[in-house]
Design an enzyme around this catalytic site. Sequence first.
Site, mmCIF file in Angstrom:
data_model
loop_
_atom_site.group_PDB
_atom_site.id
_atom_site.type_symbol
_atom_site.label_atom_id
_atom_site.label_comp_id
_atom_site.label_asym_id
_atom_site.label_seq_id
_atom_site.Cartn_x
_atom_site.Cartn_y
_atom_site.Cartn_z
ATOM 1 N N ASP A 1 28.043 26.324 29.788
ATOM 2 C CA ASP A 1 29.356 26.753 30.621
ATOM 3 C C ASP A 1 30.308 25.419 30.765
ATOM 4 O O ASP A 1 31.215 25.740 31.372
ATOM 5 C CB ASP A 1 28.844 27.130 31.905
ATOM 6 C CG ASP A 1 28.620 26.186 32.854
ATOM 7 O OD1 ASP A 1 28.888 25.987 33.951
ATOM 8 O OD2 ASP A 1 27.404 25.452 32.560
ATOM 9 N N ASP B 1 22.704 26.334 35.536
ATOM 10 C CA ASP B 1 23.683 26.308 36.279
ATOM 11 C C ASP B 1 25.118 26.901 35.663
ATOM 12 O O ASP B 1 25.526 26.009 34.593
ATOM 13 C CB ASP B 1 23.973 25.144 37.174
ATOM 14 C CG ASP B 1 23.110 24.794 38.186
ATOM 15 O OD1 ASP B 1 22.778 25.742 39.084
ATOM 16 O OD2 ASP B 1 22.607 23.966 38.328
ATOM 17 N N ASP C 1 21.521 26.575 29.269
ATOM 18 C CA ASP C 1 21.945 25.926 30.352
ATOM 19 C C ASP C 1 21.470 26.528 31.554
ATOM 20 O O ASP C 1 21.369 27.917 31.325
ATOM 21 C CB ASP C 1 23.435 25.364 30.209
ATOM 22 C CG ASP C 1 23.661 24.575 31.754
ATOM 23 O OD1 ASP C 1 22.934 23.768 32.136
ATOM 24 O OD2 ASP C 1 24.648 25.017 32.266
#
Length: 208
Positions: free
Chosen positions: A162, A10, A8
């Site tokens: 995240d 961000d 991922d």
Amino acid sequence: MLKALLFDLDGTLADTDPLHRLAWQEVLAPLGLQVDEAFYRKRISGRLNPEIVRDLLALEGEAAWRLIEAKEARFRELAQGLKPTPGLYELLEKAEAKGLTWGVVTNAPRANAHHVLRALGLHPPLLLLAEEVGRGKPDPLPYRVALERLRIPPEEALAFEDSPSGVKSAVGTGIPTYALLTGHEEKTLLEAGAKGVLRHFHQALDLL
């Protein structure tokens, strides 16, 4: 046999969530919405922008686009001098030494993705934008398309996320997934399907 690492953007390659939260605070405050950390985690983190503004403000079309553009332009102003999540460069070096490829799978808009990658000095062999495939995380489609482009089955990849929505997207494709503790609690990430959690990428070196 492991052949690829998928990340991922961000909150994973860099801890950008505080900057996104600040940008959302600034654009939503005049509209009467207060964005604290809990609100950000529950209502914003890991979601596509059109879904966020539709959910929070019942906005669509031109009005939604203008708000999203203002927020993302502010994010890019704030996102200067970004630092990678500790251990990222070492992990990528080890992956390269082992002949693995890697890619980025993100809900981020194109301009943001290129801004963050440029700031970090990264040039992923694969960049998969959810806006390109028509559905974003937590839908598995972005990861499914990434695997198709790499021509590998899910068991030959590792994913790093995240957010619960990101974890669900990768796990929904069958990819073993580890979650960074940059924005969400361990319990929430494990419940979403993560195999384990990491505080930084130094802890991922033994996975290769």
